[in-house]
Design a protein around this motif. Structure first.
Motif, PDB file in Angstrom:
ATOM      1  N   ARG A  24      -5.313 -45.530  -8.070  1.00 51.04           N
ATOM      2  CA  ARG A  24      -6.135 -45.213  -6.911  1.00 51.04           C
ATOM      3  C   ARG A  24      -7.513 -44.657  -7.240  1.00 51.04           C
ATOM      4  NH1 ARG A  24      -0.746 -43.025  -3.987  1.00 51.04           N
ATOM      5  NH2 ARG A  24       0.190 -45.093  -3.776  1.00 51.04           N
ATOM      6  N   PRO A  25      -7.658 -43.793  -8.266  1.00 53.08           N
ATOM      7  CA  PRO A  25      -9.014 -43.342  -8.595  1.00 53.08           C
ATOM      8  C   PRO A  25      -9.954 -44.499  -8.915  1.00 53.08           C
ATOM      9  CG  PRO A  25      -7.393 -41.953  -9.669  1.00 53.08           C
ATOM     10  CD  PRO A  25      -6.644 -43.109  -9.092  1.00 53.08           C
ATOM     11  N   GLN A  26      -9.462 -45.498  -9.665  1.00 50.48           N
ATOM     12  CA  GLN A  26     -10.311 -46.643 -10.009  1.00 50.48           C
ATOM     13  C   GLN A  26     -10.631 -47.468  -8.771  1.00 50.48           C
ATOM     14  OE1 GLN A  26     -11.823 -47.323 -12.996  1.00 50.48           O
ATOM     15  NE2 GLN A  26     -12.927 -48.722 -11.641  1.00 50.48           N
ATOM     16  N   PHE A  27      -9.667 -47.588  -7.864  1.00 48.50           N
ATOM     17  CA  PHE A  27      -9.901 -48.319  -6.609  1.00 48.50           C
ATOM     18  C   PHE A  27     -11.068 -47.699  -5.851  1.00 48.50           C
ATOM     19  CE2 PHE A  27      -9.266 -48.317  -2.003  1.00 48.50           C
ATOM     20  CZ  PHE A  27      -9.277 -49.678  -1.724  1.00 48.50           C
ATOM     21  N   TYR A  28     -11.051 -46.369  -5.696  1.00 49.84           N
ATOM     22  CA  TYR A  28     -12.108 -45.707  -4.942  1.00 49.84           C
ATOM     23  C   TYR A  28     -13.436 -45.711  -5.696  1.00 49.84           C
ATOM     24  CZ  TYR A  28      -9.057 -44.187  -1.206  1.00 49.84           C
ATOM     25  OH  TYR A  28      -8.225 -44.174  -0.126  1.00 49.84           O
ATOM     26  N   GLN A  29     -13.384 -45.623  -7.024  1.00 50.45           N
ATOM     27  CA  GLN A  29     -14.613 -45.683  -7.809  1.00 50.45           C
ATOM     28  C   GLN A  29     -15.288 -47.040  -7.641  1.00 50.45           C
ATOM     29  OE1 GLN A  29     -16.176 -43.196  -9.354  1.00 50.45           O
ATOM     30  NE2 GLN A  29     -17.848 -44.632  -9.795  1.00 50.45           N
ATOM     31  N   THR A  30     -14.489 -48.104  -7.676  1.00 44.96           N
ATOM     32  CA  THR A  30     -15.030 -49.448  -7.478  1.00 44.96           C
ATOM     33  C   THR A  30     -15.607 -49.597  -6.079  1.00 44.96           C
ATOM     34  OG1 THR A  30     -13.429 -50.378  -9.045  1.00 44.96           O
ATOM     35  CG2 THR A  30     -14.465 -51.905  -7.496  1.00 44.96           C
ATOM     36  N   PRO A  81     -11.385 -32.591   0.724  1.00 46.10           N
ATOM     37  CA  PRO A  81     -11.813 -33.225  -0.528  1.00 46.10           C
ATOM     38  C   PRO A  81     -13.081 -34.033  -0.284  1.00 46.10           C
ATOM     39  CG  PRO A  81     -10.102 -34.544   0.482  1.00 46.10           C
ATOM     40  CD  PRO A  81     -10.274 -33.330   1.373  1.00 46.10           C
ATOM     41  N   VAL A  82     -14.038 -33.957  -1.194  1.00 46.60           N
ATOM     42  CA  VAL A  82     -15.256 -34.753  -1.095  1.00 46.60           C
ATOM     43  C   VAL A  82     -15.635 -35.268  -2.474  1.00 46.60           C
ATOM     44  CG1 VAL A  82     -16.129 -33.468   0.902  1.00 46.60           C
ATOM     45  CG2 VAL A  82     -16.814 -32.775  -1.393  1.00 46.60           C
ATOM     46  N   SER A  83     -16.301 -36.399  -2.494  1.00 41.49           N
ATOM     47  CA  SER A  83     -16.790 -36.961  -3.747  1.00 41.49           C
ATOM     48  C   SER A  83     -18.270 -36.651  -3.899  1.00 41.49           C
ATOM     49  CB  SER A  83     -16.583 -38.477  -3.755  1.00 41.49           C
ATOM     50  OG  SER A  83     -17.540 -39.113  -2.918  1.00 41.49           O
ATOM     51  N   PRO A  84     -18.813 -36.837  -5.092  1.00 39.27           N
ATOM     52  CA  PRO A  84     -20.259 -36.709  -5.256  1.00 39.27           C
ATOM     53  C   PRO A  84     -20.960 -37.675  -4.286  1.00 39.27           C
ATOM     54  CG  PRO A  84     -19.187 -36.844  -7.387  1.00 39.27           C
ATOM     55  CD  PRO A  84     -18.138 -37.147  -6.370  1.00 39.27           C
ATOM     56  N   GLY A  85     -22.055 -37.245  -3.706  1.00 37.29           N
ATOM     57  CA  GLY A  85     -22.788 -38.102  -2.783  1.00 37.29           C
ATOM     58  C   GLY A  85     -22.479 -37.856  -1.328  1.00 37.29           C
ATOM     59  N   ASN A 110     -11.203 -26.761 -12.057  1.00 34.76           N
ATOM     60  CA  ASN A 110     -11.233 -27.018 -10.621  1.00 34.76           C
ATOM     61  C   ASN A 110     -12.451 -26.355  -9.997  1.00 34.76           C
ATOM     62  OD1 ASN A 110      -8.740 -28.388 -10.697  1.00 34.76           O
ATOM     63  ND2 ASN A 110      -7.611 -26.468 -10.492  1.00 34.76           N
ATOM     64  N   VAL A 111     -13.155 -27.083  -9.144  1.00 32.28           N
ATOM     65  CA  VAL A 111     -14.348 -26.532  -8.512  1.00 32.28           C
ATOM     66  C   VAL A 111     -14.342 -26.804  -7.020  1.00 32.28           C
ATOM     67  CG1 VAL A 111     -15.721 -26.801 -10.619  1.00 32.28           C
ATOM     68  CG2 VAL A 111     -15.740 -28.617  -8.886  1.00 32.28           C
ATOM     69  N   ALA A 112     -15.120 -26.014  -6.297  1.00 30.80           N
ATOM     70  CA  ALA A 112     -15.276 -26.211  -4.857  1.00 30.80           C
ATOM     71  C   ALA A 112     -16.647 -25.707  -4.429  1.00 30.80           C
ATOM     72  CB  ALA A 112     -14.190 -25.466  -4.086  1.00 30.80           C
ATOM     73  N   TRP A 169     -12.991 -34.431  -5.052  1.00 30.09           N
ATOM     74  CA  TRP A 169     -12.048 -35.518  -4.760  1.00 30.09           C
ATOM     75  C   TRP A 169     -11.251 -35.920  -6.001  1.00 30.09           C
ATOM     76  CZ3 TRP A 169     -11.324 -38.512  -0.235  1.00 30.09           C
ATOM     77  CH2 TRP A 169     -10.584 -39.679  -0.407  1.00 30.09           C
ATOM     78  N   ALA A 170     -11.939 -36.085  -7.108  1.00 31.06           N
ATOM     79  CA  ALA A 170     -11.299 -36.583  -8.326  1.00 31.06           C
ATOM     80  C   ALA A 170     -10.270 -35.621  -8.901  1.00 31.06           C
ATOM     81  CB  ALA A 170     -12.360 -36.886  -9.385  1.00 31.06           C
ATOM     82  N   GLN A 171     -10.332 -34.354  -8.507  1.00 26.84           N
ATOM     83  CA  GLN A 171      -9.431 -33.374  -9.110  1.00 26.84           C
ATOM     84  C   GLN A 171      -8.097 -33.253  -8.402  1.00 26.84           C
ATOM     85  OE1 GLN A 171     -11.878 -29.825  -9.345  1.00 26.84           O
ATOM     86  NE2 GLN A 171     -12.700 -30.456 -11.320  1.00 26.84           N
ATOM     87  N   SER A 172      -7.978 -33.811  -7.228  1.00 26.50           N
ATOM     88  CA  SER A 172      -6.696 -33.644  -6.545  1.00 26.50           C
ATOM     89  C   SER A 172      -6.282 -34.846  -5.721  1.00 26.50           C
ATOM     90  CB  SER A 172      -6.741 -32.417  -5.628  1.00 26.50           C
ATOM     91  OG  SER A 172      -7.684 -32.625  -4.601  1.00 26.50           O
TER      92      SER A 172
END
Length: 198
Positions: A24-30, A81-85, A110-112, A169-172
């Motif tokens: 799933r991480p690769q799916f969302y990255q793509t 959860p949020v991704s960069p951008g 872990n960051v927030a 997002w990527a951490q959890s």
């Protein structure tokens, strides 16, 4: 707090059948890379809940330097959860520190990023950046606050904005099949629907 003009959101559900959490991480990255490459797209990110419409996950937190806050005295905050951008896509201003970055991965600490309400309530007259919080059963270990953003409506448009924390997002979320793609575009947002489906 946020500017919805020129913003488009797309709910994405990755088929759970035939896919594993590791994929799933690769799916969302793509997906993010494809969205970024579309004409007119100026910023793109992922979020787990849309402000106001979806409310959010809420739970009590602990602060490393506030051992007095225990049991029923522990404050409660919304978590998203949020991704960069994402902050760029919604034009949400980072007031102190930084937003979520590409370097905030599963392998790092872990960051927030917290909102103004969180910073003012928990660290009045002090900087929230560098402070450590935890939430039982959430992420793996302590969470370091790396930034503070301007308040954005969380659960409704009326009254005071509650405490909220936006984590990487990527951490959890590598086990989640659901996300909301958020795009800021200089073109008509509706024109991006078909290219995204392709």
């Amino acid at each position: 707090g946020l500017d919805p003009e020129g913003v488009m959101t797309v709910e994405v559900l990755m088929p759970e059948e035939g896919s594993s959490p590791a994929e799933r991480p690769q799916f969302y990255q793509t997906l993010l890379e494809r969205a970024e490459a579309l004409p007119g797209v100026e910023a793109v990110g992922l979020i787990g809940r849309i402000p106001v419409r979806d409310g959010g996950w809420q739970g009590s937190i602990s602060l490393a330097d506030r051992p007095d806050l225990v049991d029923s005295q522990r404050p409660s905050a919304y978590f998203r959860p949020v991704s960069p951008g994402l902050f760029d896509a919604f034009d949400i201003e980072v007031l102190e520190g930084r937003g979520i970055a590409e370097t905030d991965t599963r392998d790092g600490r872990n960051v927030a990023v917290v909102n103004e309400s969180f910073a003012r309530a928990m660290f009045p007259g002090q900087s929230a950046v560098g402070r450590v919080i935890t939430r039982t059963g959430f992420l793996d270990g302590p969470i370091e606050i790396v930034g503070v953003i301007r308040n954005v409506a969380v659960d409704d448009l009326m009254g005071a904005v509650p405490m909220a924390a936006y984590y990487a997002w990527a951490q959890s979320f590598d086990e989640s099949a659901y996300g909301i793609l958020t795009l800021e575009t200089s073109l008509e947002p509706g024109g991006l629907v078909e290219p995204l489906r392709a």
